[in-house]
Write a protein that holds these residues in place. Structure first.
Motif, PDB file in Angstrom:
ATOM      1  N   UNK A  20      15.288 -79.925 -47.806  1.00 16.26           N
ATOM      2  CA  UNK A  20      15.433 -78.757 -46.942  1.00 16.26           C
ATOM      3  C   UNK A  20      14.429 -78.824 -45.809  1.00 16.26           C
ATOM      4  N   UNK A  21      14.883 -78.546 -44.594  1.00 16.81           N
ATOM      5  CA  UNK A  21      13.979 -78.556 -43.446  1.00 16.81           C
ATOM      6  C   UNK A  21      13.114 -77.301 -43.411  1.00 16.81           C
ATOM      7  N   UNK A  22      13.402 -76.324 -44.264  1.00 16.88           N
ATOM      8  CA  UNK A  22      12.616 -75.090 -44.288  1.00 16.88           C
ATOM      9  C   UNK A  22      11.383 -75.204 -45.172  1.00 16.88           C
ATOM     10  N   UNK A  23      11.245 -76.296 -45.907  1.00 18.24           N
ATOM     11  CA  UNK A  23      10.120 -76.480 -46.811  1.00 18.24           C
ATOM     12  C   UNK A  23       9.045 -77.298 -46.107  1.00 18.24           C
ATOM     13  N   UNK A  24       7.799 -76.807 -46.132  1.00 15.21           N
ATOM     14  CA  UNK A  24       6.693 -77.544 -45.528  1.00 15.21           C
ATOM     15  C   UNK A  24       6.492 -78.867 -46.238  1.00 15.21           C
ATOM     16  N   UNK A  25       6.295 -79.915 -45.473  1.00 15.27           N
ATOM     17  CA  UNK A  25       6.045 -81.234 -46.024  1.00 15.27           C
ATOM     18  C   UNK A  25       4.550 -81.517 -46.121  1.00 15.27           C
ATOM     19  N   UNK A  26       3.758 -80.859 -45.310  1.00  8.30           N
ATOM     20  CA  UNK A  26       2.322 -81.091 -45.229  1.00  8.30           C
ATOM     21  C   UNK A  26       1.659 -79.849 -44.635  1.00  8.30           C
ATOM     22  N   UNK A  27       0.355 -79.714 -44.828  1.00 10.02           N
ATOM     23  CA  UNK A  27      -0.381 -78.572 -44.296  1.00 10.02           C
ATOM     24  C   UNK A  27      -1.736 -79.030 -43.770  1.00 10.02           C
ATOM     25  N   UNK A  28      -2.132 -78.490 -42.632  1.00  8.79           N
ATOM     26  CA  UNK A  28      -3.466 -78.711 -42.084  1.00  8.79           C
ATOM     27  C   UNK A  28      -4.262 -77.418 -42.178  1.00  8.79           C
ATOM     28  N   UNK A  29      -5.436 -77.494 -42.802  1.00 12.80           N
ATOM     29  CA  UNK A  29      -6.353 -76.363 -42.808  1.00 12.80           C
ATOM     30  C   UNK A  29      -7.488 -76.697 -41.852  1.00 12.80           C
ATOM     31  N   UNK A  30      -7.514 -76.045 -40.708  1.00  9.99           N
ATOM     32  CA  UNK A  30      -8.556 -76.271 -39.710  1.00  9.99           C
ATOM     33  C   UNK A  30      -9.697 -75.314 -40.038  1.00  9.99           C
ATOM     34  N   UNK A  31     -10.919 -75.836 -40.085  1.00  7.84           N
ATOM     35  CA  UNK A  31     -12.069 -75.064 -40.579  1.00  7.84           C
ATOM     36  C   UNK A  31     -13.190 -74.974 -39.534  1.00  7.84           C
ATOM     37  N   UNK A  32     -12.940 -74.348 -38.378  1.00 12.34           N
ATOM     38  CA  UNK A  32     -13.973 -74.304 -37.336  1.00 12.34           C
ATOM     39  C   UNK A  32     -15.085 -73.298 -37.617  1.00 12.34           C
ATOM     40  N   UNK A  33     -14.878 -72.405 -38.588  1.00  7.10           N
ATOM     41  CA  UNK A  33     -15.846 -71.338 -38.823  1.00  7.10           C
ATOM     42  C   UNK A  33     -16.690 -71.537 -40.073  1.00  7.10           C
ATOM     43  N   UNK A  34     -16.717 -72.748 -40.618  1.00  4.02           N
ATOM     44  CA  UNK A  34     -17.613 -73.040 -41.735  1.00  4.02           C
ATOM     45  C   UNK A  34     -18.892 -73.602 -41.114  1.00  4.02           C
ATOM     46  N   UNK A  35     -19.940 -72.775 -41.016  1.00  2.00           N
ATOM     47  CA  UNK A  35     -21.140 -73.193 -40.273  1.00  2.00           C
ATOM     48  C   UNK A  35     -21.730 -74.521 -40.744  1.00  2.00           C
ATOM     49  N   UNK A  36     -21.755 -74.762 -42.051  1.00  2.00           N
ATOM     50  CA  UNK A  36     -22.373 -75.986 -42.570  1.00  2.00           C
ATOM     51  C   UNK A  36     -21.606 -77.230 -42.146  1.00  2.00           C
ATOM     52  N   UNK A  37     -20.324 -77.102 -41.857  1.00  2.00           N
ATOM     53  CA  UNK A  37     -19.502 -78.262 -41.525  1.00  2.00           C
ATOM     54  C   UNK A  37     -19.403 -78.531 -40.038  1.00  2.00           C
ATOM     55  N   UNK A 158      -9.438 -90.937 -38.239  1.00  4.56           N
ATOM     56  CA  UNK A 158     -10.088 -89.980 -39.143  1.00  4.56           C
ATOM     57  C   UNK A 158     -10.825 -88.873 -38.400  1.00  4.56           C
ATOM     58  N   UNK A 159     -10.678 -88.852 -37.097  1.00  4.24           N
ATOM     59  CA  UNK A 159     -11.391 -87.862 -36.297  1.00  4.24           C
ATOM     60  C   UNK A 159     -10.479 -86.693 -35.945  1.00  4.24           C
ATOM     61  N   UNK A 160     -11.098 -85.535 -35.761  1.00  4.03           N
ATOM     62  CA  UNK A 160     -10.413 -84.331 -35.279  1.00  4.03           C
ATOM     63  C   UNK A 160     -11.448 -83.520 -34.513  1.00  4.03           C
ATOM     64  N   UNK A 161     -11.014 -82.675 -33.575  1.00  4.82           N
ATOM     65  CA  UNK A 161     -11.983 -81.889 -32.797  1.00  4.82           C
ATOM     66  C   UNK A 161     -12.791 -80.910 -33.653  1.00  4.82           C
ATOM     67  N   UNK A 162     -12.229 -80.518 -34.792  1.00 10.09           N
ATOM     68  CA  UNK A 162     -12.895 -79.597 -35.716  1.00 10.09           C
ATOM     69  C   UNK A 162     -12.709 -80.135 -37.133  1.00 10.09           C
ATOM     70  N   UNK A 163     -13.533 -79.696 -38.094  1.00  7.30           N
ATOM     71  CA  UNK A 163     -13.297 -80.121 -39.482  1.00  7.30           C
ATOM     72  C   UNK A 163     -11.907 -79.686 -39.945  1.00  7.30           C
ATOM     73  N   UNK A 164     -11.174 -80.609 -40.545  1.00 10.39           N
ATOM     74  CA  UNK A 164      -9.804 -80.349 -40.983  1.00 10.39           C
ATOM     75  C   UNK A 164      -9.610 -80.923 -42.387  1.00 10.39           C
ATOM     76  N   UNK A 165      -8.898 -80.179 -43.230  1.00  3.70           N
ATOM     77  CA  UNK A 165      -8.470 -80.671 -44.536  1.00  3.70           C
ATOM     78  C   UNK A 165      -6.950 -80.746 -44.506  1.00  3.70           C
ATOM     79  N   UNK A 166      -6.423 -81.954 -44.684  1.00  9.98           N
ATOM     80  CA  UNK A 166      -4.989 -82.208 -44.577  1.00  9.98           C
ATOM     81  C   UNK A 166      -4.422 -82.341 -45.981  1.00  9.98           C
TER      82      UNK A 166
END
Length: 200
Positions: A20-37, A158-166
């Motif tokens: 089904x095209x309505x089901x997510x195949x992958x997710x990106x969690x962008x984490x720009x507000x985690x100060x330690x990261x 492996x780079x992204x402008x902000x910390x990301x968990x894929x």
């Protein structure tokens, strides 16, 4: 962790949703507000290694692997440490820990990740995944140089402008690895590209 679990739940394979095209195949969690990261790759990598079990903490419950991206991400150069080498590994609190490699290859763990046996400076011994050592802070300096260009080319994927968990579904990763292995066999891809199971 709650956000990761919630997004992982959405990626769980559902029989009726297959194809089904309505089901997510992958997710990106962008984490720009985690100060330690934000500026500290070491803290981000320590969270990934210890709290996310090098990406496999959600594998049993949800069938997903977490892959990290960071502005300062850098792959470990070369073939990795040898027996007797002193290495630095991320500690659970984000501080670095020293260890000595006792045996470079002790086989794979339950997730199929290659492991090494180590002795920490406090005398305790354990297994470390090769993937835990595959990353280190980038040596980027202020101002452009040839080293910066080489560093960027080597670590671009492996780079992204902000910390990301894929979040990726394990069956999708297995299928991609099988397709890549077939492409190498046909000569469509060069051998030696790094896979998710670390260096050979």
């Amino acid at each position: 962790m709650a956000d990761l679990a919630a997004e992982s739940m959405r990626l769980r394979p559902r029989r009726e949703a297959a194809g089904s095209s309505k089901v997510s195949q992958t997710t990106l969690l962008v984490c720009p507000h985690v100060p330690a990261w934000k500026e500290d790759f070491a803290a981000f990598h320590a969270f990934y290694v210890w709290h996310l079990d090098s990406g496999f903490s959600l594998a049993d419950a949800f069938g997903v692997k977490v892959v990290p991206f960071h502005p300062q991400f850098a792959l470990l150069e070369g073939t990795g440490p040898k027996n007797g080498d002193s290495i630095t590994v991320p500690g659970p609190d984000g501080e670095s820990m020293r260890a000595t490699v006792l045996e470079r290859h002790v086989g794979a763990d339950e997730a199929g990740e290659l492991c090494m046996a180590v002795r920490f400076d406090n005398g305790s011994e354990g297994l470390m995944r090769h993937a835990a050592l595959m990353a280190k802070p980038s040596k980027r300096r202020k101002g452009p140089s040839n080293d910066d260009a080489d560093d960027m080319v080597r670590n671009f994927a492996s780079r992204a402008p902000r910390p990301v968990l894929h979040l990726l579904r394990l069956p999708d990763l297995d299928r991609a690895e099988s397709e890549a292995a077939a492409a190498v066999k046909r000569g469509d891809l060069p051998q030696g590209l790094p896979g998710r199971r670390g260096p050979e």
